[in-house]
Structure formats: C-alpha cells, structure tokens
Design an enzyme around this catalytic site. Structure first.
Site, PDB file in Angstrom:
ATOM      1  N   TYR A 211       0.811  -1.281   0.241  1.00  0.00           N
ATOM      2  CA  TYR A 211      -0.168  -0.034  -0.089  1.00  0.00           C
ATOM      3  C   TYR A 211       0.894   1.098   0.026  1.00  0.00           C
ATOM      4  CZ  TYR A 211      -3.986   2.945   1.073  1.00  0.00           C
ATOM      5  OH  TYR A 211      -4.896   3.796   0.956  1.00  0.00           O
ATOM      6  N   HIS A 240       8.895  17.868   2.000  1.00  0.00           N
ATOM      7  CA  HIS A 240       7.621  17.449   2.050  1.00  0.00           C
ATOM      8  C   HIS A 240       6.738  18.644   1.688  1.00  0.00           C
ATOM      9  CE1 HIS A 240       4.292  15.131   4.172  1.00  0.00           C
ATOM     10  NE2 HIS A 240       4.048  15.030   2.877  1.00  0.00           N
ATOM     11  N   ARG A 385      -7.854   6.442  -0.761  1.00  0.00           N
ATOM     12  CA  ARG A 385      -7.047   7.306  -1.755  1.00  0.00           C
ATOM     13  C   ARG A 385      -7.519   7.372  -3.258  1.00  0.00           C
ATOM     14  NH1 ARG A 385      -2.438  10.130   0.666  1.00  0.00           N
ATOM     15  NH2 ARG A 385      -2.721   9.222   2.769  1.00  0.00           N
TER      16      ARG A 385
HETATM   17  O1  SAT Z   1       0.706   6.520   1.715  1.00  0.00           O
HETATM   18  S1  SAT Z   1       1.621   7.738   1.487  1.00  0.00           S
HETATM   19  O2  SAT Z   1       2.880   7.793   2.383  1.00  0.00           O
HETATM   20  O3  SAT Z   1       2.028   7.585  -0.031  1.00  0.00           O
HETATM   21  C1  SAT Z   1       0.853   9.043   1.848  1.00  0.00           C
HETATM   22  C2  SAT Z   1       0.853   9.605   3.146  1.00  0.00           C
HETATM   23  O4  SAT Z   1       0.791   8.903   4.208  1.00  0.00           O
HETATM   24  O5  SAT Z   1       1.427  10.887   3.382  1.00  0.00           O
HETATM   25 MN    MN Z   2       2.673  13.732   2.047  1.00  0.00          MN
END
Ligand code: SAT
Ligand code: MN
Length: 615
Positions: A211, A240, A385
């Site tokens: 995932y 980020h 997502r």
């Molecule tokens: O799952 S991801 O790491 O791509 C998104 C997040 O948790 O910020």
């Molecule tokens: Mn992020």
C-alpha cells in the site's frame, strides 16, 4: 525487452541478484506503455483485486486488507551504520542485522508471482534536478500506481546511470503451486512488514505491504527519505512541500512552496480557487518539492512526481473541485466505497449515497441518509486514496514540467493551532525561518489521539517531515541553516519564509461555523496575496516581537463575511502570554530531543524570541 537486454551492467547485475534471491516464476521488464497498463489492470480485474467503475472512464477500485491501509511508521527503518545518524525521530536497526532478517524474508518470496522491473524517473525527464531509480516488485498494483505517479518505462533507460536508486519491493506473500490470491489483497502480517532505507548505500528494501508510501517506492522512500540524504550530500533541499504558482491581477507570477502536517489541507491549498478577484492559483505539485540553486542564486523547485496520491474522504466540490476533476478518469481508487451504479463514494464527498454500497471491507450495506458515518463504521476507509495523473488537474500550471524548475519566492509553514499562532507572520531572516519550520506542529485533539492525557499538547512535526527524513533531524536543521549560507546565494535571493495558521478557534462564538475564526479554503488567497506583496518588499507590514505581520488594512477583506472580519483583529495580534508558553514548551519538551545536533542558530532564535516577548 528482457533482463538480458538491460545495457547498464550495474542494473542488470542487481536485477539478476534479486531474481536469484526472490525466485519469481517470471520476470517482466516494464515498458510503461498503455498496452502494458491495460494488460496488468486486466490481470487485477480477473484476479478479483480490482473493479472497473462504470461511471468513470478507465478507472478502477481496489480494496486492500484492513491490516494494510496506510504507512507503517513503526515498521519504517533508517538503517544507517551509526544509530546517531538516524537520529532521535527515526526507527533504527543496524544494517547488518536488518539485511540478514530481510534476506531471510526475501528468499523465495516471489514464488508463484511475476517480478516486474520498472525503471522510473522522479522529475521531468532529462531535468538537471531529476533523479532515476528502478523498482523491482511482485505487485501489479504497484506498477499501475507507479505508472501514474512517476515517469516510468522505456523512455527512462537512456537517462539511467550507475547512480540509479535500487528499490526492491515484495508484498511478502509467496504462492504455493497453483495457489491464487482469490481476490484477497496480498501482504504480510504487521510484524513482518519492513520499509527499510540504507542511507549510506542509497538503497531501499520494502517487504510485506502493498500500500501507498510503503510500496510505491518512488514517493516517500525515494523522493523524501533517500532524497533528503542526497540533498544534504549535494547541497540542495528535498522537502515534503506543495508547490503553487500565484498570479496577481497585473499578471505577475510568484511560486510558493508549503509544508504542513497531515490534515491541514495541503492538497487543497495547492489547488485553491481564490475568492479575491483577479488572482489565480495553479498547481505545480501537491506533496514533494526538490529545490536546487540556479545560476542566479535563487532556489528552483521541481515536483518529482507525475500524479496525485490524494486522500479521498473530505474531497468535495466545495473543498477541492480541481482534485475531483483530476480524479474523474484514468484513476485508481483504493479503499473507497462502491455505489450500485458503479461509482466511488466516500465520507465528505458532499452528498449522501443512495441505495446499497459496498464498503471498503467488501461488505454490502444500506447507505445512510447523511454523508457522515460513525467513527469506525465508515464506508470508505479514512485513508482511502485516489491515484490520478497530475496533467488531468484543471489548474495544473503550464510550466509544471519545466526541466529547470520554477523559482521560489516564498516558503510557508503551518499547522493546526487553535490558539497562540496568528493567521500569518513572516520570519525576519532565513535562520528565523528555519526556526519557524523547526517548531511546526498541530495541537492534539480527541480525534487525533487515543490518549486523553495528550489532548491540548502540541505534536511537533518540524518541516512536516518527521516521518520522511532519512537522517538525524538535528543535522537536517543544520543543513537548512547551511543552505542559507551557501556562497552561491544571498539574503535577497533566498525565498522569504512565513508561518500561517488557518485553524484558530473560538468555541464560544456561535456566529463562527465550527468555531473557526478564519474560513480557510479559497479565502486563504487573501493571505497569499499579502505574502506575494511581501516578497516584493511592499510596506504592508508591522514589526512585532514574533516577526512581520500585516499592518492595519493590508490584508484584503473585501467580501469577507462579517463574522470573520470581526474575528480578524484577534488572529492578527501577538498573544504574548501564549507565545511565552510556546517558548517554554519548545525549550523544555521539543529542542532537548536533538541534543548536540541542534544548531546554535536555533537556540539563539528561541532566546531572541523570548527576549522580544518579555520587553
Ligand atoms: O501513503 S503515502 O505515504 O503515500 C501518503 C501519506 O501517508 O502521506
Ligand atoms: Mn505527504
């Protein structure tokens, strides 16, 4: 193309070594073509892992197992040779030990599966800021998502050199002879998941999860954890951060990056629709920025990604129309609910669902009359997502793939702070800006913790990068200080740094929806406009003990609702008492974590702030 056709000897040898260890049934070198995408997606549909969506062209829904729905921070390791180099905020295992454990797991882990060899580029192809990697994976889902999130396949071979980043991934679920997944998402149990980074070798090994950031290794693992290490070695910044393009009514343009902890509306800000006339926001990136000095001494940013891996719940016409349009076709949905007419649905989509829904666990349930569901009983998982191509976003900037990047004028930091922190203030200097980045955090609420004793405390997430920094965070602060002292730049050329807070609350004021003293969303354009003018050095500020703030009348309030106009003076003033408490919390609870790695410039900023507040 087969492994034998790989011209780069180093890549070929590494692939062969991994094939020997993982023992896949077959090996496919991916070309990144549409035909390949369609073939792999069909394989997922035939295996019962993906459902085609009648309502959205070329779009599919996947459901993962409940044990594999998000990043696993306690199974994510920075395996530097010395523990001190991983620092106080990362999980560490010695490389020798971790490699021995993981080699044991990798041995034969791809039985019954295909190993895909996926060459990819982070950044516009051929950009001097871009970097290249190869992901080996036994997950079709990963290849399909990487196809959207990166520039992958055939086109990247010509750029791949010996400095490629090797990224090895397995879902950790070998199949016995003739065994099939039978529609069940393959992954390993939680204590066998390892998301590992070897910073000295620039190497990524991921095992046991299929995932998101655990498995799409170009994203958090490469573009942040390994890239922060590369950036420090090479004198640039891997962050980020979103990147947005802001145009004023005169047609003048500035580019702004911003770092916010999760649940602060970062993607929404990147795609904001301004409420003030004549202003325009366009998107360059929504999650990661790589910034390097140009010949002119300014910082230029690229978005290393090619898609959005966005949180679906809460995304609506009202909160982020542009994201909905981006995800209206050619999109992969994960852990959303499925409607009877073949569409996806999630909590906060802005309208109640009708009839029966298949929830993210695969159970058929009658839709509720409201759009909200009780906690724990959501139809879509809260971390559901969408994976959508960035080029489908209606507000994507025309120059979002500019190989040399876009020149950054301002950097924003922010968190969810119901008290103390004003709507906006500007750092006096680069070092003061680094100080502001280092204190970023959100207040812990009953909704964000299971520990009642923590409610009201600040969860610090400096630069919103705590889960994504590949080395010691104290050294990371020092790297930011050093970037400001780089001989190729100077204070005039560096981006100006701001701290914004959209989340001040006054729960006693019944006029304010949700008690929020600022409306947020498109109204944040008012703050962006002030920031824009600040970058031009306009006389629109006052000097305060905490930094520069809008002077009376400098923030455009035309058309702002009366309740927010009334609340404005309160969120634009310095709360001395609150800030003195903030100073104490930083001094006692936050900075000590970094020990001798904390740059002296940051302690000096803290002392200076305290002195100014006490005057
Ligand atoms: O799952 S991801 O790491 O791509 C998104 C997040 O948790 O910020
Ligand atoms: Mn992020």
């Amino acid at each position: 193309m087969t492994v034998n056709d790989i011209k780069n000897a180093k890549i070929k040898a590494w692939v062969e070594e991994c094939v020997k260890m993982c023992e896949p049934d077959s090996v496919v070198v991916c070309d990144g073509s549409r035909a390949e995408y369609d073939r792999l997606m069909k394989k997922c549909v035939d295996a019962g892992l993906a459902t085609p969506l009648a309502k959205k062209p070329n779009s599919f829904l996947f459901r993962s197992l409940p044990s594999d729905v998000a990043r696993v921070e306690n199974r994510t390791f920075i395996s530097s040779v010395k523990e001190e180099d991983a620092g106080p905020t990362n999980h560490w295992i010695a490389p020798k030990e971790l490699k021995a454990t993981m080699k044991g797991l990798y041995k034969g882990c791809m039985h019954g599966r295909t190993m895909y060899v996926l060459p990819f580029c982070m950044g516009p192809l051929g950009s001097p800021i871009a970097k290249y990697g190869v992901e080996l994976t036994d997950s079709e889902y990963v290849v399909l998502n990487m196809d959207i999130m990166t520039r992958a396949g055939e086109q990247t071979w010509q750029y791949l050199g010996d400095d490629f980043i090797p990224c090895l991934h397995s879902v950790g679920k070998p199949l016995n002879n003739g065994e099939k997944d039978n529609g069940i998402w393959p992954c390993a149990d939680v204590d066998h998941k390892y998301i590992s980074h070897f910073p000295e070798e620039h190497l990524i090994w991921s095992y046991g999860s299929g995932y998101g950031g655990n498995a799409l290794l170009g994203k958090k693992c490469f573009a942040l954890r390994i890239a922060t290490v590369l950036a420090r070695e090479e004198g640039w910044l891997a962050e980020h951060m979103l990147i947005l393009k802001l145009t004023n009514p005169k047609g003048e343009v500035k580019y702004i990056t911003g770092a916010f902890p999760s649940a602060c509306g970062k993607t929404n800000l990147a795609m904001l629709i301004p409420t003030i006339p004549g202003w325009k926001v366009e998107t360059v990136g929504d999650d990661i920025a790589w910034m390097k000095f140009g010949k002119d001494g300014r910082l230029y940013a690229i978005n290393p990604e090619a898609g959005f891996f966005g949180v679906a719940p809460g995304t609506s016409e009202e909160s982020n129309k542009n994201a909905l349009v981006a995800a209206s076709k050619n999109t992969i949905f994960t852990n959303c609910a499925l409607t009877e007419d073949g569409d996806v649905w999630w909590e906060g989509i802005g309208y109640p669902a009708k009839g029966k829904l298949v929830d993210w666990k695969g159970n058929v349930r009658e839709a509720l009359p409201k759009d909200k569901s009780p906690k724990g009983e959501e139809f879509a998982h809260p971390n559901a997502r969408f994976t959508a191509p960035a080029k489908q976003c209606p507000c994507i900037a025309s120059d979002w793939e500019s190989p040399e990047g876009v020149p950054i004028s301002a950097i924003l930091f922010g968190g969810r702070r119901p008290s103390t922190i004003p709507l906006v203030h500007q750092a006096r200097s680069w070092a003061h800006g680094v100080f502001l980045g280092s204190i970023v955090g959100s207040e812990i609420t009953a909704a964000s913790t299971i520990n009642a004793a923590d409610v009201g405390k600040i969860r610090r997430d400096p630069f919103a990068i705590i889960p994504f920094c590949g080395y010691n965070m104290g050294d990371y602060f020092q790297h930011w200080i050093d970037v400001g002292n780089n001989p190729s730049t100077n204070a005039d050329k560096l981006p100006k740094i701001f701290y914004v807070n959209w989340f001040r609350k006054d729960d006693d004021n019944a006029d304010l929806p949700g008690g929020f003293m600022w409306p947020g969303y498109g109204e944040n354009s008012r703050v962006l406009a002030w920031v824009f003018d600040r970058c031009d050095g306009k006389d629109n500020f006052i000097d305060t003990p905490i930094g520069y703030m809008p002077k009376e009348g400098a923030l455009n309030t035309d058309g702002l609702s009366d309740c927010y106009k009334k609340a404005l003076p309160e969120i634009l003033k310095v709360d001395r008492e609150g800030w003195l408490k903030e100073v104490k919390d930083i001094r006692e609870n936050h900075y000590p974590k970094f020990g001798k790695h904390l740059p002296k410039e940051l302690s000096a900023c803290l002392d200076d702030l305290e002195t100014r507040l006490s005057k």
